[in-house]
Design a protein around this motif. Structure first.
Motif, short mmCIF file in Angstrom:
data_model
loop_
_atom_site.label_atom_id
_atom_site.label_comp_id
_atom_site.label_asym_id
_atom_site.label_seq_id
_atom_site.Cartn_x
_atom_site.Cartn_y
_atom_site.Cartn_z
N SER A 75 0.80 -1.22 0.00
CA SER A 75 0.00 0.00 0.00
C SER A 75 0.84 1.28 0.00
O SER A 75 0.55 2.21 -0.74
N LEU A 76 1.86 1.31 0.82
CA LEU A 76 2.71 2.51 0.86
C LEU A 76 3.41 2.71 -0.48
O LEU A 76 3.51 3.85 -0.98
N ASN A 77 3.88 1.63 -1.07
CA ASN A 77 4.51 1.72 -2.39
C ASN A 77 3.51 2.20 -3.45
O ASN A 77 3.87 2.96 -4.34
N LYS A 78 2.27 1.75 -3.35
CA LYS A 78 1.24 2.18 -4.30
C LYS A 78 0.99 3.70 -4.16
O LYS A 78 0.90 4.41 -5.16
N LEU A 79 0.89 4.17 -2.93
CA LEU A 79 0.66 5.60 -2.71
C LEU A 79 1.83 6.43 -3.25
O LEU A 79 1.64 7.46 -3.89
N HIS A 80 3.04 5.93 -3.03
CA HIS A 80 4.22 6.62 -3.55
C HIS A 80 4.28 6.54 -5.08
O HIS A 80 4.74 7.48 -5.74
N ALA A 81 3.83 5.42 -5.65
CA ALA A 81 3.78 5.30 -7.12
C ALA A 81 2.84 6.35 -7.71
O ALA A 81 3.12 6.92 -8.77
N ILE A 82 1.74 6.62 -7.00
CA ILE A 82 0.79 7.63 -7.47
C ILE A 82 1.44 9.01 -7.47
O ILE A 82 1.36 9.75 -8.45
N THR A 83 2.10 9.36 -6.38
CA THR A 83 2.71 10.70 -6.33
C THR A 83 3.86 10.83 -7.33
O THR A 83 4.05 11.89 -7.91
N THR A 84 4.59 9.74 -7.53
CA THR A 84 5.67 9.77 -8.54
C THR A 84 5.09 9.98 -9.93
O THR A 84 5.59 10.78 -10.71
N TYR A 85 4.03 9.27 -10.25
CA TYR A 85 3.37 9.41 -11.56
C TYR A 85 2.88 10.85 -11.74
O TYR A 85 3.05 11.45 -12.80
N GLN A 86 2.27 11.39 -10.70
CA GLN A 86 1.70 12.75 -10.81
C GLN A 86 2.80 13.80 -11.07
O GLN A 86 2.54 14.81 -11.71
N ARG A 87 4.00 13.56 -10.61
CA ARG A 87 5.09 14.51 -10.85
C ARG A 87 5.39 14.67 -12.34
O ARG A 87 5.85 15.73 -12.76
N SER A 88 5.11 13.64 -13.14
CA SER A 88 5.34 13.74 -14.58
C SER A 88 4.04 14.02 -15.35
O SER A 88 4.05 14.14 -16.57
N TYR A 89 2.94 14.13 -14.63
CA TYR A 89 1.62 14.28 -15.25
C TYR A 89 1.50 15.57 -16.05
O TYR A 89 0.92 15.58 -17.14
N TYR A 90 2.03 16.64 -15.53
CA TYR A 90 1.94 17.94 -16.22
C TYR A 90 2.53 17.84 -17.62
O TYR A 90 1.90 18.24 -18.60
N ASP A 91 3.73 17.29 -17.72
CA ASP A 91 4.37 17.14 -19.03
C ASP A 91 3.60 16.18 -19.93
O ASP A 91 3.54 16.37 -21.15
N LEU A 92 2.98 15.17 -19.34
CA LEU A 92 2.22 14.19 -20.11
C LEU A 92 0.99 14.81 -20.78
O LEU A 92 0.69 14.49 -21.92
#
Length: 193
Positions: A75-92
């Motif tokens: 679960s903690l890894n999943k939550l961190h995966a979400i925030t990591t993904y969001q960091r590149s979301y703007y460029d996407l």
């Protein structure tokens, strides 16, 4: 690529940039080079094209996040995966008109109930997914048992969508990175065991 896919590839970003109301049939014809008749051979009406364009935009911007989370253990890894993904979301999504869920949710509420319902269902899916991640973390002894999973899911989603709105409003992705830092350090850290 068939004609339907070609139309969606060309039109989906236009709907997301100009809005589902602000995109005219002339805009659609201009971007595809097809006549209105050719477009309506593939879609029953503008609302049908808008709904399928919305799904196309979701498949490009949000489905990869859902797939990443599903492939991540813990679960903690999943939550961190979400925030990591969001960091590149703007460029996407910056050249595609921003977050499709946010765009459709705001743009269609009073004028296209079917499309609004799709955006609302996606938002609910996101909230439910976050709630389930937190609940799994409680069960698996990763997250404090007194954590209100539904409340935290809503806060996390609000920070994600709110930071996206502000990033695109100000052309400044630091709104997103700052919000993701806050989720990591103030939310995830506060609920983990």
């Amino acid at each position: 690529m068939n004609t339907t896919e070609f139309i969606l590839e060309r039109v989906a970003p236009i709907f997301n940039k100009q809005g589902y109301v602000g995109t005219s049939l002339t805009d659609i014809s201009n971007v595809t080079g097809l006549t209105k008749g050719a477009i309506y051979c593939n879609f029953s009406n503008k609302e049908d094209l808008a709904l399928k364009s919305f799904q196309y935009n979701i498949n490009a911007a949000i489905t990869p996040l859902f797939e990443l989370v599903a492939a991540t253990k813990g679960s903690l890894n999943k939550l961190h995966a979400i925030t990591t993904y969001q960091r590149s979301y703007y460029d996407l999504v910056k050249d595609r008109g921003g977050c499709p869920m946010l765009r459709a949710g705001v743009d269609t509420k009073f004028i296209n109930p079917m499309l609004f319902k799709s955006a609302q269902k996606l938002s609910q899916k996101f909230t439910t997914g976050l709630t389930n991640i937190i609940n799994d973390g409680i069960v698996n002894n990763e997250i404090n048992e007194n954590t209100d999973s539904a409340q935290y899911a809503k806060i996390i989603l609000s920070l994600i969508e709110g930071s996206s709105l502000l990033a695109f409003t100000h052309n400044d992705q630091t709104y997103i990175s700052t919000a993701m830092d806050f989720i990591n350090t103030s939310i995830i850290e506060s609920i983990k065991k």
